[in-house]
Design an enzyme around this catalytic site. Structure first.
Site, PDB file in Angstrom:
ATOM      1  N   CYS A  87      43.815  41.620  28.037  1.00 11.54           N
ATOM      2  CA  CYS A  87      43.730  42.485  29.371  1.00 11.54           C
ATOM      3  C   CYS A  87      42.384  42.455  29.967  1.00 11.54           C
ATOM      4  O   CYS A  87      41.372  42.370  29.433  1.00 11.54           O
ATOM      5  CB  CYS A  87      43.919  43.948  28.839  1.00 11.54           C
ATOM      6  SG  CYS A  87      43.997  45.009  30.223  1.00 11.54           S
TER       7      CYS A  87
ATOM      8  N   ALA B 188      45.802  47.189  41.065  1.00 10.24           N
ATOM      9  CA  ALA B 188      45.117  46.629  42.006  1.00 10.24           C
ATOM     10  C   ALA B 188      44.376  47.341  43.067  1.00 10.24           C
ATOM     11  O   ALA B 188      45.098  48.272  43.351  1.00 10.24           O
ATOM     12  CB  ALA B 188      45.830  45.574  42.769  1.00 10.24           C
TER      13      ALA B 188
ATOM     14  N   ASN C 182      40.035  42.489  25.782  1.00 10.81           N
ATOM     15  CA  ASN C 182      41.011  42.626  24.467  1.00 10.81           C
ATOM     16  C   ASN C 182      40.819  41.189  24.092  1.00 10.81           C
ATOM     17  O   ASN C 182      41.962  40.611  24.172  1.00 10.81           O
ATOM     18  CB  ASN C 182      42.389  43.336  24.844  1.00 10.81           C
ATOM     19  CG  ASN C 182      42.130  44.766  24.945  1.00 10.81           C
ATOM     20  OD1 ASN C 182      41.231  45.338  24.912  1.00 10.81           O
ATOM     21  ND2 ASN C 182      43.334  45.322  25.104  1.00 10.81           N
TER      22      ASN C 182
ATOM     23  N   GLY D 152      37.113  51.470  36.744  1.00 10.33           N
ATOM     24  CA  GLY D 152      37.242  52.953  36.594  1.00 10.33           C
ATOM     25  C   GLY D 152      38.691  53.388  36.380  1.00 10.33           C
ATOM     26  O   GLY D 152      39.621  52.463  36.357  1.00 10.33           O
ATOM     27  N   THR D 153      39.032  54.422  36.568  1.00 13.34           N
ATOM     28  CA  THR D 153      40.371  55.005  36.511  1.00 13.34           C
ATOM     29  C   THR D 153      40.702  55.438  38.220  1.00 13.34           C
ATOM     30  O   THR D 153      40.012  55.176  38.886  1.00 13.34           O
ATOM     31  CB  THR D 153      40.493  56.269  35.733  1.00 13.34           C
ATOM     32  OG1 THR D 153      39.560  56.939  36.069  1.00 13.34           O
ATOM     33  CG2 THR D 153      40.543  55.935  34.392  1.00 13.34           C
TER      34      THR D 153
ATOM     35  N   SER E  38      34.250  51.992  40.259  1.00  8.12           N
ATOM     36  CA  SER E  38      34.185  50.901  39.151  1.00  8.12           C
ATOM     37  C   SER E  38      32.547  50.526  39.306  1.00  8.12           C
ATOM     38  O   SER E  38      31.890  50.791  40.354  1.00  8.12           O
ATOM     39  CB  SER E  38      35.175  49.911  39.630  1.00  8.12           C
ATOM     40  OG  SER E  38      36.524  50.364  39.540  1.00  8.12           O
TER      41      SER E  38
ATOM     42  N   HIS F  54      33.995  48.929  28.568  1.00  8.76           N
ATOM     43  CA  HIS F  54      35.110  48.192  29.365  1.00  8.76           C
ATOM     44  C   HIS F  54      35.700  49.070  30.504  1.00  8.76           C
ATOM     45  O   HIS F  54      36.353  48.518  31.299  1.00  8.76           O
ATOM     46  CB  HIS F  54      36.190  47.603  28.547  1.00  8.76           C
ATOM     47  CG  HIS F  54      37.120  48.453  28.050  1.00  8.76           C
ATOM     48  ND1 HIS F  54      37.016  49.851  27.315  1.00  8.76           N
ATOM     49  CD2 HIS F  54      38.667  48.517  28.488  1.00  8.76           C
ATOM     50  CE1 HIS F  54      38.329  50.398  27.196  1.00  8.76           C
ATOM     51  NE2 HIS F  54      38.977  49.640  27.946  1.00  8.76           N
TER      52      HIS F  54
END
Lengths: 506, 245
Positions: free
Chosen positions: A123, A230, A355, A404-405, A410, A429
């Site tokens: 990922c 995205a 990951n 970021g979420t 980010s 991460h």
């Protein structure tokens, strides 16, 4: 399992400095080395609260608290240095997410553990730049978001739109991004700016089960669900002007595209298959761990080698996946602005894996050693001058992309020499979960979440809106806290801050 | 042992010589002296008597006379030296004959003899005239001269080709590299060698190395693009999956 009161547990934890805690040997049984975790004041509270909750009588089931998981990893055979928790650490399957651990390749007892890589193998995050500015994009934001959504397949059960047959898949698994290059989906420069040049050379599709391939084939070139997205982002702040310049980021307001995705069901199946194999290998080779979820095998055993080869194939799958979506994003932009992706300067700034397990050379107590470095929810962050980073970043250090979420910022960081010494060249991460998925679903309302994003001026396209609250900013730690901790601890430097203006999600 | 060298000298038992056998060793030495080296006159060869108890002393004297540097009792090395010495004499005797087969002669024989009409080919590249001339050009172009004038000339040629061609004289701004100043002395870490001049040199080398690497990477990219021209055929088929709402 040791049962102690919270105050007794605290005796094993020691604050070394404002940003780092030591986990002493004895916190969990059989610890071979110490553990540590990086937190600032805000994250420290989250971390210790989690431990305190787990110490309350009657609290059993679910994942162990992150601190305990870090200590359990420190008890695995062959571990060197320290078991390290990055600031975004939170409990996961076996290994905490945001935990990195390195194992000596030359120690026959050393192990490889699928739990130390995670189910979504390779990922990662890819960042594309453009030569567009916020003012060019704002008037067509909605159309652009829709255009991206019309090009990239998203959501649970979505299928790729790049025609592939079983033979193509075999080749893609072996060749990684070289496959995408050969078929013309990406540019030669993309490969240059990708960890491992987008291809793990030890990948062997023959070690991958039929089931994984069947699951993977239709999903190649899809974004997936969960925390994958995205995003169209705008440069919000530049902390290191010179390093940003090297990445082609000149000024605030420049538009970028971030793609966060992995190896979809393929990686999940590879990990699941390996766990079954490894449980048998553990019994045969008498490998003892503190937690059943830490299933592992000796690196040089058949199971260990098979896992590494199939993991590499899954890593290649993920690179092809992100490459296919790079192609689709470029098409979406080209269509919207009636310009070729070349003229829009849509170059890949970098592509990171968060990951993965990789064989790397590191100095341990001043001596060079070959290590198998597990990074689960942890990004490689190599310093300037490291031979494995692209020539364009030789002087700045490796770009580290921190997604970021949904709705939060980010970051782009760069690797440092100090990170190489402290954390085997690893850093955080992302934000890291604070609430479990189930808890988020219970506590938050999806319409509220969508409204909030709208208020922030973020266009959003979601395939399954009812799962959106799992990914709401409230469910995560504050990414700025996480990044600032990494910067202050010296394990990576802040370079660029990005703010989303449009999101597409599963 | 020494089969090739012995047969080149036409020694009768070249196939079966064992140099570690004292008697055989003595015989070879004597044969070499009598037939090839011929240091002494035929009647004054004390080493000819291979059975003499005094042979070792005569041999040492012989070695001094032919200036053999090999220390006593290293039979193999001694023999090797004498064989080479004999081959040398043999070669010099027939030098003109062997030279007909030298690489230079063969090459020049197979290439038609072209008389260079380029006056530059007739220059004496080793002469002072050439060196001073090149240094002069370098000075005009502000290139620091290298001890080897040919290297300096190459640098001059590079500069002239890339910056002084008609195209770049017409539009100099397209060709002058506009870099942004870069504080390399502070920015490149890990090169503090104690001596500031040395550190500066190391950092400059580092930058040159990175530039080389960049050129290499660009070449790699160009090769990939070249191959892509033949292999690439990207397609999408929206019927395969579902996109958009």
């Amino acid at each position: 399992m040791v049962v102690r009161s919270y105050n007794d547990e605290l005796k094993y934890l020691e604050k070394i400095n404002d940003y780092c805690w030591r986990i002493k040997i004895g916190f969990q049984p059989n610890m071979k080395v110490e553990g540590c975790f990086y937190v600032n004041a805000a994250l420290e509270k989250l971390m210790l609260d989690e431990l305190r909750n787990a110490c309350r009588p009657g609290m059993a089931g679910g994942f162990l608290p992150g601190v305990k998981q870090i200590a359990n990893v420190a008890a695995l055979p062959g571990i060197v240095g320290r078991s390290i928790g990055l600031p975004d650490v939170h409990s996961g399957y076996g290994f905490a997410i945001g935990n990195m651990a390195a194992f000596d390749m030359n120690d026959p007892q050393s192990i490889v553990s699928p739990g130390g890589v995670g189910f979504d193998i390779n990922c990662g995050v890819r960042l594309l730049r453009t030569n567009l500015w916020e003012k060019d994009v704002l008037p067509v934001k909605e159309q652009l978001a829709q255009s991206l959504f019309d090009h990239i397949p998203v959501g649970v059960g979505s299928k790729g739109i790049i025609p592939m047959n079983a033979r193509d898949l075999e080749e893609a698994l072996e060749m990684g991004m070289d496959w995408s290059l050969r078929e013309g989906y990406v540019w030669a420069e993309d490969k240059e700016h990708c960890e491992e040049y987008g291809r793990m050379l030890n990948a062997d599709p023959a070690t991958v089960s039929m089931r994984a391939k069947k699951r993977g084939l239709p999903q190649l070139g899809t974004l997936g669900a969960g925390n994958h997205y995205a995003e169209i982002q705008v440069v919000d702040e530049i902390y290191d002007k010179w390093a940003a310049g090297k990445m082609g980021i000149e000024e605030k307001g420049q538009v970028c595209v971030m793609i966060h995705s992995g190896s979809r069901g393929f990686g999940h199946q590879v990990a699941t298959d390996a766990l079954v194999q490894m449980e048998k290998a553990m019994k045969r080779d008498n490998i003892e761990t503190n937690d059943r979820q830490l299933a592992c095998a000796h690196i040089h055993s058949e199971e260990g080698q098979n896992y590494l080869k199939s993991m590499a194939a899954a890593a290649n799958f993920a690179w092809v996946n992100r490459s296919s979506m790079t192609f689709l994003s470029r098409q979406a932009f080209a269509k919207q602005f009636q310009m070729s992706p070349d003229d829009l300067d849509m170059h890949v700034i970098y592509d990171v894996s968060h990951n993965i397990a990789k064989v790397e050379e590191h100095l341990v107590d001043g001596k060079p050693k070959t290590l198998l470095v597990h990074r689960k929810g942890s990004t490689r962050a190599f310093p300037p001058g490291h031979p494995l980073i692209p020539v364009d970043y030789q002087l700045t250090g490796q770009p580290v992309l921190i997604g970021g979420t949904m709705g939060t910022c980010s970051y782009v960081l760069t690797g440092t020499e100090s990170g190489m010494e402290q954390t085997f060249g690893s850093t955080c991460h992302g934000a890291g979960r604070a609430l479990s998925r189930a808890k988020s679903r219970r506590n938050l309302d999806y319409t509220e979440v969508l409204r909030k994003l709208d208020d922030m001026g973020i266009s959003i396209r979601v395939a399954s809106p009812k799962l959106v609250m799992e990914e709401a900013p409230e469910s995560y730690k504050n990414v700025t806290d996480v990044v600032n901790t990494c910067h202050a601890a010296g394990i990576s430097n802040k370079c660029i801050k990005l703010r989303p203006i449009a999101v597409i999600k599963g | 042992m020494f089969k090739r060298k012995l047969s080149a000298l036409q020694y009768p038992n070249s196939d079966s010589l064992n140099a570690n056998d004292e008697q055989q060793f003595r015989k070879v030495i004597v044969w070499l002296e009598e037939n090839k080296i011929k240091k002494y006159k035929a009647d004054k060869r004390a080493i000819s008597d291979v059975n003499s108890s005094n042979w070792k002393n005569s041999f040492e004297q012989y070695k001094r006379d032919v200036l053999c540097p090999v220390k006593p009792n290293l039979t193999i090395e001694e023999l090797d030296w004498f064989l080479n010495f004999a081959l040398d004499i043999e070669y010099l005797k027939n030098k003109s004959k062997y030279e007909q087969h030298s690489l230079a002669v063969i090459k020049s024989a197979s290439i038609p003899n072209v008389v260079a009409d380029n006056p530059l080919d007739c220059l004496d590249f080793g002469g002072d005239d050439f060196k001073n001339g090149v240094d002069c050009i370098a000075k005009m172009l502000k290139i620091s001269p290298h001890p080897n004038p040919l290297v300096t000339l190459k640098a001059c040629s590079k500069l002239i080709c890339s910056r002084l061609n008609p195209e770049s004289i017409k539009n100099p701004n397209d060709f002058i590299i506009k870099g942004t100043p870069f504080p390399y002395e502070d920015a490149i870490k890990g090169y503090n060698l104690g001596d500031p001049i040395l550190s500066k040199a190391a950092k400059s080398l580092r930058l040159l190395y990175i530039q080389n690497l960049r050129d290499l990477q660009t070449q790699c990219n160009e090769s990939i693009v070249f191959v892509q021209n033949m292999t690439a055929n990207p397609k999408t088929d929206t019927k395969l999956g579902k996109v958009g709402k």
